[in-house]
Design a protein around this motif. Structure first.
Motif, PDB file in Angstrom:
ATOM      1  N   ILE A  55       0.836  -1.197   0.000  1.00  0.00           N
ATOM      2  CA  ILE A  55       0.000   0.000   0.000  1.00  0.00           C
ATOM      3  C   ILE A  55       0.875   1.252   0.000  1.00  0.00           C
ATOM      4  N   ALA A  56       1.929   1.261   0.812  1.00  0.00           N
ATOM      5  CA  ALA A  56       2.831   2.418   0.877  1.00  0.00           C
ATOM      6  C   ALA A  56       3.504   2.666  -0.464  1.00  0.00           C
ATOM      7  N   ARG A  57       3.953   1.593  -1.136  1.00  0.00           N
ATOM      8  CA  ARG A  57       4.584   1.753  -2.458  1.00  0.00           C
ATOM      9  C   ARG A  57       3.605   2.334  -3.470  1.00  0.00           C
ATOM     10  N   GLU A  58       2.353   1.851  -3.447  1.00  0.00           N
ATOM     11  CA  GLU A  58       1.358   2.359  -4.387  1.00  0.00           C
ATOM     12  C   GLU A  58       1.057   3.832  -4.137  1.00  0.00           C
ATOM     13  N   ILE A  59       0.914   4.207  -2.882  1.00  0.00           N
ATOM     14  CA  ILE A  59       0.644   5.614  -2.567  1.00  0.00           C
ATOM     15  C   ILE A  59       1.835   6.475  -2.966  1.00  0.00           C
ATOM     16  N   ALA A  60       3.048   5.999  -2.680  1.00  0.00           N
ATOM     17  CA  ALA A  60       4.237   6.774  -3.036  1.00  0.00           C
ATOM     18  C   ALA A  60       4.359   6.936  -4.548  1.00  0.00           C
ATOM     19  N   ALA A  61       3.953   5.920  -5.291  1.00  0.00           N
ATOM     20  CA  ALA A  61       4.093   5.976  -6.745  1.00  0.00           C
ATOM     21  C   ALA A  61       3.041   6.859  -7.405  1.00  0.00           C
ATOM     22  N   CYS A  62       1.785   6.746  -6.962  1.00  0.00           N
ATOM     23  CA  CYS A  62       0.740   7.472  -7.691  1.00  0.00           C
ATOM     24  C   CYS A  62      -0.307   8.147  -6.810  1.00  0.00           C
ATOM     25  N   GLY A  63      -0.182   8.052  -5.485  1.00  0.00           N
ATOM     26  CA  GLY A  63      -1.125   8.719  -4.597  1.00  0.00           C
ATOM     27  C   GLY A  63      -2.398   7.947  -4.334  1.00  0.00           C
ATOM     28  N   PHE A  77      -4.872   5.150   7.885  1.00  0.00           N
ATOM     29  CA  PHE A  77      -5.384   6.488   8.144  1.00  0.00           C
ATOM     30  C   PHE A  77      -4.908   7.346   6.983  1.00  0.00           C
ATOM     31  N   VAL A  78      -5.814   7.647   6.059  1.00  0.00           N
ATOM     32  CA  VAL A  78      -5.471   8.261   4.789  1.00  0.00           C
ATOM     33  C   VAL A  78      -5.336   9.776   4.934  1.00  0.00           C
ATOM     34  N   GLY A  79      -4.225  10.296   4.440  1.00  0.00           N
ATOM     35  CA  GLY A  79      -4.011  11.737   4.426  1.00  0.00           C
ATOM     36  C   GLY A  79      -4.882  12.404   3.372  1.00  0.00           C
ATOM     37  N   PRO A  80      -5.129  13.702   3.491  1.00  0.00           N
ATOM     38  CA  PRO A  80      -6.033  14.395   2.576  1.00  0.00           C
ATOM     39  C   PRO A  80      -5.547  14.477   1.127  1.00  0.00           C
ATOM     40  N   LEU A  81      -4.270  14.253   0.881  1.00  0.00           N
ATOM     41  CA  LEU A  81      -3.751  14.323  -0.484  1.00  0.00           C
ATOM     42  C   LEU A  81      -3.618  12.949  -1.144  1.00  0.00           C
ATOM     43  N   HIS A  82      -3.983  11.896  -0.415  1.00  0.00           N
ATOM     44  CA  HIS A  82      -3.875  10.537  -0.932  1.00  0.00           C
ATOM     45  C   HIS A  82      -5.263   9.915  -0.979  1.00  0.00           C
ATOM     46  N   ARG A  83      -5.355   8.746  -1.600  1.00  0.00           N
ATOM     47  CA  ARG A  83      -6.630   8.053  -1.682  1.00  0.00           C
ATOM     48  C   ARG A  83      -6.401   6.563  -1.527  1.00  0.00           C
ATOM     49  N   VAL A  84      -7.223   5.917  -0.701  1.00  0.00           N
ATOM     50  CA  VAL A  84      -7.174   4.472  -0.526  1.00  0.00           C
ATOM     51  C   VAL A  84      -8.575   3.935  -0.769  1.00  0.00           C
ATOM     52  N   ILE A  85      -8.665   2.928  -1.620  1.00  0.00           N
ATOM     53  CA  ILE A  85      -9.954   2.356  -2.006  1.00  0.00           C
ATOM     54  C   ILE A  85     -10.030   0.938  -1.453  1.00  0.00           C
ATOM     55  N   ALA A  86     -11.060   0.662  -0.648  1.00  0.00           N
ATOM     56  CA  ALA A  86     -11.273  -0.674  -0.105  1.00  0.00           C
ATOM     57  C   ALA A  86     -12.061  -1.493  -1.118  1.00  0.00           C
ATOM     58  N   ILE A  87     -11.454  -2.542  -1.640  1.00  0.00           N
ATOM     59  CA  ILE A  87     -12.101  -3.421  -2.610  1.00  0.00           C
ATOM     60  C   ILE A  87     -12.973  -4.412  -1.846  1.00  0.00           C
ATOM     61  N   GLY A  88     -14.175  -4.623  -2.331  1.00  0.00           N
ATOM     62  CA  GLY A  88     -15.057  -5.591  -1.695  1.00  0.00           C
ATOM     63  C   GLY A  88     -15.904  -4.998  -0.588  1.00  0.00           C
ATOM     64  N   GLU A  89     -15.663  -3.760  -0.237  1.00  0.00           N
ATOM     65  CA  GLU A  89     -16.482  -3.105   0.766  1.00  0.00           C
ATOM     66  C   GLU A  89     -17.707  -2.516   0.097  1.00  0.00           C
ATOM     67  N   ARG A  90     -18.766  -2.389   0.812  1.00  0.00           N
ATOM     68  CA  ARG A  90     -19.967  -1.750   0.265  1.00  0.00           C
ATOM     69  C   ARG A  90     -19.752  -0.256   0.232  1.00  0.00           C
ATOM     70  N   VAL A  91     -19.917   0.322  -0.911  1.00  0.00           N
ATOM     71  CA  VAL A  91     -19.704   1.763  -1.090  1.00  0.00           C
ATOM     72  C   VAL A  91     -21.033   2.404  -1.393  1.00  0.00           C
ATOM     73  N   GLU A  92     -21.355   3.468  -0.681  1.00  0.00           N
ATOM     74  CA  GLU A  92     -22.604   4.181  -0.922  1.00  0.00           C
ATOM     75  C   GLU A  92     -22.300   5.520  -1.564  1.00  0.00           C
ATOM     76  N   ALA A  93     -23.026   5.832  -2.627  1.00  0.00           N
ATOM     77  CA  ALA A  93     -22.861   7.122  -3.288  1.00  0.00           C
ATOM     78  C   ALA A  93     -23.947   8.066  -2.781  1.00  0.00           C
ATOM     79  N   CYS A  94     -23.591   9.296  -2.588  1.00  0.00           N
ATOM     80  CA  CYS A  94     -24.532  10.270  -2.080  1.00  0.00           C
ATOM     81  C   CYS A  94     -24.465  11.522  -2.941  1.00  0.00           C
TER      82      CYS A  94
END
Length: 96
Positions: A55-63, A77-94
């Motif tokens: 995960i750290a390598r992916e964030i360092a490479a492309c955020g 704990f994701v910083g405001p300039l990075h993004r982490v996507i949980a695969i397989g989790e239920r995601v709700e759009a609002c």
């Protein structure tokens, strides 16, 4: 492209003020010397460490990084300039 640094050191989770130091990897942007916008990745096992390092390598490479359901030994704990996507989790759009 934003340059990022990866640091490994024991630290308390952000929600555990004064809590125990846990194994931890931090990904911080080089233009943020105080690491105020860093992403902190905590792990509790050898498998969790491998996931945290990926995960750290992916964030360092492309955020952006993906976290898979099998990686339960990792807490991010994701910083405001990075993004982490949980695969397989239920995601709700609002729409607002």
């Amino acid at each position: 492209m934003m340059r990022r640094r990866i640091l490994k050191y024991p630290a308390a989770r952000p929600c555990d003020v004064g809590g125990p130091a846990l194994p931890h990897i931090q990904v911080a942007d080089e233009d943020d010397p105080a690491a105020e916008t860093a992403t902190d990745i905590f792990y509790t096992s050898r498998r969790g460490q491998q996931a945290a390092e990926r995960i750290a390598r992916e964030i360092a490479a492309c955020g952006v990084a993906l976290v898979y359901p099998c990686e339960r030994d990792v807490e991010v704990f994701v910083g405001p300039l990075h993004r982490v996507i949980a695969i397989g989790e239920r995601v709700e759009a609002c729409d607002e």
